[in-house]
Design a protein around this motif. Structure first.
Motif, PDB file in Angstrom:
ATOM      1  N   ASN A   1      21.836 -13.753 -16.956  1.00 29.01           N
ATOM      2  CA  ASN A   1      22.021 -12.842 -18.250  1.00 29.01           C
ATOM      3  C   ASN A   1      22.382 -13.421 -19.832  1.00 29.01           C
ATOM      4  N   ALA A   2      23.091 -14.752 -19.519  1.00 22.35           N
ATOM      5  CA  ALA A   2      23.180 -15.495 -20.734  1.00 22.35           C
ATOM      6  C   ALA A   2      21.866 -16.088 -21.214  1.00 22.35           C
ATOM      7  N   ALA A   3      21.093 -16.590 -20.553  1.00 19.75           N
ATOM      8  CA  ALA A   3      19.688 -16.874 -20.937  1.00 19.75           C
ATOM      9  C   ALA A   3      18.944 -15.606 -21.469  1.00 19.75           C
ATOM     10  N   ARG A   4      18.827 -14.681 -20.846  1.00 20.40           N
ATOM     11  CA  ARG A   4      18.298 -13.454 -21.372  1.00 20.40           C
ATOM     12  C   ARG A   4      18.739 -12.930 -22.805  1.00 20.40           C
ATOM     13  N   ARG A   5      19.930 -13.031 -23.271  1.00 19.46           N
ATOM     14  CA  ARG A   5      20.554 -12.801 -24.507  1.00 19.46           C
ATOM     15  C   ARG A   5      20.399 -13.746 -25.549  1.00 19.46           C
ATOM     16  N   GLY A   6      19.554 -14.967 -25.164  1.00 17.12           N
ATOM     17  CA  GLY A   6      19.159 -15.966 -26.128  1.00 17.12           C
ATOM     18  C   GLY A   6      20.203 -17.439 -25.991  1.00 17.12           C
TER      19      GLY A   6
ATOM     20  N   TYR B   1      14.564 -18.104  -9.212  1.00 14.59           N
ATOM     21  CA  TYR B   1      15.234 -16.834  -9.855  1.00 14.59           C
ATOM     22  C   TYR B   1      15.852 -17.301 -11.270  1.00 14.59           C
ATOM     23  N   LEU B   2      16.212 -18.627 -11.646  1.00 16.13           N
ATOM     24  CA  LEU B   2      16.758 -18.883 -12.921  1.00 16.13           C
ATOM     25  C   LEU B   2      15.691 -19.174 -13.792  1.00 16.13           C
ATOM     26  N   LEU B   3      14.557 -19.914 -13.398  1.00 18.99           N
ATOM     27  CA  LEU B   3      13.605 -20.321 -14.337  1.00 18.99           C
ATOM     28  C   LEU B   3      12.793 -19.226 -14.976  1.00 18.99           C
ATOM     29  N   ARG B   4      12.887 -18.028 -14.175  1.00 19.28           N
ATOM     30  CA  ARG B   4      12.191 -16.835 -14.544  1.00 19.28           C
ATOM     31  C   ARG B   4      12.714 -16.438 -16.063  1.00 19.28           C
TER      32      ARG B   4
ATOM     33  N   VAL C   1      16.102 -20.425 -17.864  1.00 20.68           N
ATOM     34  CA  VAL C   1      16.955 -21.268 -17.652  1.00 20.68           C
ATOM     35  C   VAL C   1      16.586 -22.643 -17.634  1.00 20.68           C
ATOM     36  N   ARG C   2      16.778 -23.682 -18.104  1.00 16.30           N
ATOM     37  CA  ARG C   2      16.391 -25.147 -18.208  1.00 16.30           C
ATOM     38  C   ARG C   2      17.052 -26.046 -16.920  1.00 16.30           C
ATOM     39  N   ILE C   3      16.121 -26.386 -16.007  1.00 16.88           N
ATOM     40  CA  ILE C   3      16.690 -27.199 -14.943  1.00 16.88           C
ATOM     41  C   ILE C   3      16.254 -28.830 -15.085  1.00 16.88           C
ATOM     42  N   HIS C   4      16.976 -29.680 -14.974  1.00 17.86           N
ATOM     43  CA  HIS C   4      16.726 -30.893 -14.874  1.00 17.86           C
ATOM     44  C   HIS C   4      17.217 -31.583 -13.747  1.00 17.86           C
ATOM     45  N   GLU C   5      16.308 -32.633 -13.149  1.00 16.90           N
ATOM     46  CA  GLU C   5      17.073 -33.219 -11.612  1.00 16.90           C
ATOM     47  C   GLU C   5      17.226 -34.683 -12.197  1.00 16.90           C
ATOM     48  N   TYR C   6      18.305 -35.220 -12.077  1.00 16.07           N
ATOM     49  CA  TYR C   6      18.861 -36.681 -12.331  1.00 16.07           C
ATOM     50  C   TYR C   6      18.170 -37.483 -11.055  1.00 16.07           C
ATOM     51  N   CYS C   7      17.438 -38.351 -11.318  1.00 15.25           N
ATOM     52  CA  CYS C   7      16.471 -39.071 -10.410  1.00 15.25           C
ATOM     53  C   CYS C   7      16.911 -40.713 -10.328  1.00 15.25           C
ATOM     54  N   GLN C   8      18.012 -40.941 -11.010  1.00 19.42           N
ATOM     55  CA  GLN C   8      18.385 -42.520 -10.911  1.00 19.42           C
ATOM     56  C   GLN C   8      18.954 -42.863  -9.748  1.00 19.42           C
TER      57      GLN C   8
ATOM     58  N   ARG D   1      17.038 -36.555 -21.163  1.00 20.15           N
ATOM     59  CA  ARG D   1      15.957 -37.312 -21.917  1.00 20.15           C
ATOM     60  C   ARG D   1      15.465 -38.618 -21.125  1.00 20.15           C
ATOM     61  N   GLU D   2      16.510 -39.376 -20.970  1.00 19.43           N
ATOM     62  CA  GLU D   2      16.149 -40.859 -20.243  1.00 19.43           C
ATOM     63  C   GLU D   2      16.051 -40.873 -18.915  1.00 19.43           C
ATOM     64  N   HIS D   3      16.641 -39.963 -17.975  1.00 18.36           N
ATOM     65  CA  HIS D   3      17.124 -40.349 -16.602  1.00 18.36           C
ATOM     66  C   HIS D   3      16.542 -39.113 -15.698  1.00 18.36           C
ATOM     67  N   CYS D   4      16.114 -38.048 -16.257  1.00 20.15           N
ATOM     68  CA  CYS D   4      15.930 -36.773 -15.679  1.00 20.15           C
ATOM     69  C   CYS D   4      14.611 -36.208 -15.421  1.00 20.15           C
ATOM     70  N   LYS D   5      13.879 -35.400 -14.553  1.00 20.22           N
ATOM     71  CA  LYS D   5      12.655 -34.770 -14.627  1.00 20.22           C
ATOM     72  C   LYS D   5      13.034 -33.407 -14.671  1.00 20.22           C
ATOM     73  N   THR D   6      12.059 -32.838 -15.696  1.00 20.29           N
ATOM     74  CA  THR D   6      12.062 -31.365 -16.012  1.00 20.29           C
ATOM     75  C   THR D   6      11.427 -30.496 -14.927  1.00 20.29           C
ATOM     76  N   VAL D   7      12.086 -29.533 -14.346  1.00 21.96           N
ATOM     77  CA  VAL D   7      11.539 -28.525 -13.283  1.00 21.96           C
ATOM     78  C   VAL D   7      11.076 -27.445 -13.905  1.00 21.96           C
ATOM     79  N   THR D   8       9.605 -27.163 -13.622  1.00 19.30           N
ATOM     80  CA  THR D   8       9.018 -26.100 -14.249  1.00 19.30           C
ATOM     81  C   THR D   8       8.871 -25.242 -13.230  1.00 19.30           C
ATOM     82  N   LEU D   9       8.671 -23.737 -13.805  1.00 15.37           N
ATOM     83  CA  LEU D   9       8.299 -22.779 -13.141  1.00 15.37           C
ATOM     84  C   LEU D   9       6.807 -22.581 -12.291  1.00 15.37           C
TER      85      LEU D   9
END
Length: 214
Positions: free
Chosen positions: A51-56, A82-85, A88-95, A150-158
């Motif tokens: 809901n927070a993402a839906r209201r901006g 459910y969240l990406l739709r 919501v921005r999701i990043h996975e820390y891969c280090q 920015r430096e250590h994560c990969k962005t997850v896309t829908l």
């Protein structure tokens, strides 16, 4: 800065930490950033994030990309669609395995503590979080987490998560409803109560003690 310690136990504070999260997510107007080792929250928290993402509100999650327990990542990924739709921005820390448990909301609220947003932390474990109201601390934490993404994560896309969605859909459905009713189900089982015992010094010193430091 102002701060308060909030705990979760199986006696008087069963959902104090969760209630605090729900309140600040509901009131958020600018940004929400959550960095958690284990992320599988209940339905109410998921709904408030969406809901927070839906209201901006700019909602960002930093989760494990290389977990020490692979089932953790598998459970979290059931919720990604459910969240990406709802942007919501999701990043996975891969280090390396991530064990951070921090969050910030807008420009003055932050929390650092032991609690993840998962069933064990929110319904079973003895946890404690420090809630902080301070703009300088919030901004410092935000800059650190932004650099981390920015430096250590990969962005997850829908688009990436849609592949194979057909076989994950039943698991997603079950996951939503299990987490939605998990606190109620957990209430059917005996609560674990921490047992503390006070230790008192003996009136007589033990043999071989001569008053020196150990």
């Amino acid at each position: 800065a102002s701060a308060v310690l909030v705990e979760r136990d199986n006696r008087r504070h069963r959902n104090d930490i969760e209630v605090c999260y729900l309140q600040v997510f509901r009131e958020a107007r600018q940004r929400i950033v959550v960095a958690n080792a284990y992320f599988f929250p209940g339905y109410r928290l998921l709904r408030e994030l969406r809901n927070a993402a839906r209201r901006g509100v700019e909602v960002t999650l930093i989760l494990q990309g290389q977990p020490d327990m692979r089932w953790v990542r598998a459970l979290s990924r059931l919720l990604y669609n459910y969240l990406l739709r709802d942007d919501v921005r999701i990043h996975e820390y891969c280090q390396r395995p991530l064990h951070g448990k921090v969050a910030l909301v807008d420009d003055d609220w932050s929390t650092v503590g032991s609690s993840n947003l998962d069933p064990l932390s929110l319904s079973f474990n003895l946890e404690a979080n420090l809630l902080i109201r301070d703009r300088a601390f919030n901004e410092h934490l935000f800059q650190h987490l932004s650099e981390l993404t920015r430096e250590h994560c990969k962005t997850v896309t829908l688009e990436r998560m849609v592949r194979g969605y057909w076989w994950r859909a039943p698991l997603i459905f079950l996951g939503f409803h299990i987490t939605r009713y998990f606190p109620r189900i957990a209430g059917w089982f005996p609560a674990h109560r921490q047992r503390l015992q006070s230790l008192q010094a003996d009136s007589e010193a033990p043999a071989g003690y001569h008053g020196g430091k150990t």
